[in-house]
Design a protein around this motif. Structure first.
Motif: not given
Length: 631
Positions: A33-42, A128-135, A199-208
């Protein structure tokens, strides 16, 4: 009286753990879904922090500040102001009872030590990826609602959708950067965010987000307020309710998560009860009589003169002042900028000069308070001081057309000091009169100020008899300035409804500001919330520069960036004169019947006393009070 510091999460990728086939499929879906490159850290973790390392490692036993062996039992009772007619806090209809969100849990939870960290509650882990675009949250299969049905990913998806579609209108704004929420299987849920969002906030909002039972609301209308006990997965359920008068919650013996590390040593009371009162004085008298057993005192006069009754003198009631490590809160008289007469900041500043805090502090508050000037008062790191720094100017200069020029030419605004010996401070009132004339409000033959044929009238909405003594002196000074002013007293229910529809000139409000502010500031200061019924934008502020600075706060990638953006926002808000700041005290002033123990002596955790969560009931002390007739 209607009355939120952080570190950087240097994210570490733990050793790869064994994944079930379902989890592998889910992870594959996420990558596709994210089209992530193989080397992107999750990142795979048991918790997440805004900027810094988590204090507690995977497998921690409990929070350091709790007593893991705290006994369970007894009752904790306190009071609430006003009234209530609902146990449904997430809709606009009705007035929800105190702590009625206690029924529900979220994927993650915080603690009283770390201002910007969350750990797994219903979620066992997250990816989640380092850019926090999804979790992706991996939920605990043992998590159960009160009726014994499992908490599933489908319930999480339902909860998001129902909040956006049927919840308070403000949810549409706070969740607007959620692109999709999808159940990957029964216990795996994925949130995908707008890449241009905070994005810094959205992951936390989802968790809450609170999690509701989809099956329950298939049969119950979410939009209707109700006093029926809702279906939640939390440790407490409804014990009893007396509409408008009291509400009690009882601890569940069958709670699924009682042995989780985030819960050990917490939620120690069998019963938590709120007694409701229409004014502060009546509530205090009821406390003295033992109608409830814990009180945080907000009335300086009562704190200075009222705690000399026999139960205090003989030690049955303890009184203490405990350090409060949080920002003091933005409490003040807020102008309704939706009304044309308040568009001119000179008028607002003039009205502010009619509030003689120094006189009030000496004559009414027994010298117990300090004047608030910042929206992050009592925070050394967030409160703006002096002239703007170079880093602040880099944020402010592009916004110059939409903010007061004084932001650039004067130190951060601090209210002028008035004469404590004279309510009608001549110097302050002369300054206020000149501001009014500059704004075009001229005194007519009847002694009242007019502009373009319109009489200058100002009404302060008040729902507390004990607040009259604070408002009325300001009303006197407003009349001295030629303003037709009065205080409109209404009951708490009417005040709540009028605040939802913004039907007031000036109203008292207090917001507890975060030590790590973020996207939630849109609710208080954002243009998009100014006309949303029930929003927290009490002032009706709609300013593109403020919106831009809130964006800078929400998207800051380091504590240094965050502090700079908050400083800039604080000085702009202060220069705009959107409120008349009131007062603060950097301590908790509390009184309680001596039947409780706690895991600390003098210094509570930095972000709360934990009186309802980490204190516990001492049965021997309680029996001694009963034997003495104190309770």
């Amino acid at each position: 009286m209607t009355t939120t510091q952080a570190r950087a999460l240097t994210i570490r990728t733990p050793a790869i753990r064994r994944l079930t086939l379902t989890a592998l499929m889910a992870l594959g879906l996420a990558f596709a879904a994210q089209g992530l490159r193989a080397e992107e850290k999750v990142i795979t973790a048991h918790g997440v922090s805004t900027f810094g390392d988590l204090k507690y490692p995977e497998g921690f036993a409990h929070w350091d500040y709790v007593n893991p062996d705290a006994p369970k039992g007894g009752e904790f009772s306190t009071w609430a102001f006003g009234t209530f007619d609902s146990l449904t806090p997430y809709i606009l209809k009705g007035n929800a009872a105190a702590m009625s969100s206690i029924f529900y849990e979220s994927l993650m939870t915080g603690n009283l030590e770390e201002p910007d960290s969350m750990y797994g509650l219903i979620a066992e882990s997250l990816e989640y990826p380092e850019n926090r675009e999804w979790v992706i949250f991996h939920m605990r299969p043992e998590a159960m609602f009160r009726d014994g049905t499992p908490v599933t990913a489908q319930d999480v998806v339902f909860s998001y959708n129902v909040l956006v579609d049927k919840g308070r209108p403000s949810f549409k704004i706070s969740l607007k950067d959620f692109k999709t929420v999808e159940a990957l299987d029964d216990h795996t849920v994925k949130f995908t965010f707008n890449p241009d969002g905070p994005l810094r906030e959205l992951l936390m909002t989802a968790g809450g987000l609170p999690i509701f039972s989809k099956a329950y609301y298939d049969k119950v209308d979410f939009t209707e307020s109700s006093l029926e006990p809702p279906m939640g997965s939390g440790e407490y359920e409804l014990l009893s309710v007396d509409p408008g008068r009291s509400v009690s919650y009882k601890r569940r013996d069958d709670y699924w998560g009682k042995n989780l590390p985030v819960n050990i040593g917490q939620n120690n009371f069998d019963v938590i009860k709120y007694e409701y009162f229409a004014d502060y004085t009546t509530a205090f008298e009821a406390f003295k009589a033992g109608a409830y057993t814990f009180r945080e005192e907000y009335q300086s006069k009562i704190w200075a003169t009222g705690y000399e009754f026999p139960a205090v003198k003989n030690g049955q009631v303890k009184t203490e002042e405990l350090k409060d490590g949080r920002p003091a809160g933005t409490q003040g008289f807020w102008f309704n900028l939706r009304r044309d007469k308040f568009k001119d900041p000179r008028l607002r500043e003039a009205i502010g000069l009619a509030f003689n805090f120094e006189w009030s502090n000496e004559s009414l508050f027994y010298g117990g308070y300090e004047r608030t000037d910042s929206f992050w008062e009592n925070s050394d790191t967030l409160q703006a001081t002096g002239m703007p720094s170079e880093a602040e100017l880099a944020l402010l200069e592009p916004l110059r057309a939409d903010i007061p020029e004084t932001v650039f030419t004067q130190p951060a605004y601090v209210p002028e000091k008035s004469n404590p010996d004279d309510l009608a401070d001549r110097r302050a009132l002369r300054r206020a009169g000149q501001l009014l004339e500059d704004a075009g409000w001229i005194v007519g033959n009847d002694g009242i100020r007019y502009k373009d044929g319109q009489k200058l009238t100002v009404t302060v909405l008040n729902d507390s008899p004990s607040f009259d003594r604070i408002i009325n002196p300001m009303i006197e000074n407003l009349k001295r300035l030629g303003i037709e002013a009065d205080a409109t007293r209404v009951d708490a229910a009417e005040a709540q409804e009028r605040e939802k529809t913004f039907d007031y000139d000036i109203v008292t409000q207090r917001f507890a500001m975060s030590s790590t502010p973020g996207d939630e500031l849109r609710q208080i200061f954002g243009s998009e919330t100014a006309e949303v019924p029930g929003s927290a934008n009490i002032a009706g502020l709609a300013n593109p520069a403020v919106d831009a600075l809130v964006d800078k706060v929400a998207t800051a990638t380091s504590r240094e960036e965050l502090d700079t953006a908050v400083h800039a926002l604080d000085r702009v808000l202060r220069a705009m004169q959107i409120w008349i700041p009131q007062w603060y005290k950097g301590t908790h002033t509390i009184a309680y019947f001596d039947q409780y123990d706690r895991p600390y002596t003098d210094t509570p955790p930095p972000f709360g006393m934990g009186e309802m969560s980490i204190w516990w009931y001492n049965a021997e002390k309680a029996q001694a009070l009963r034997d003495a007739g104190a309770l």
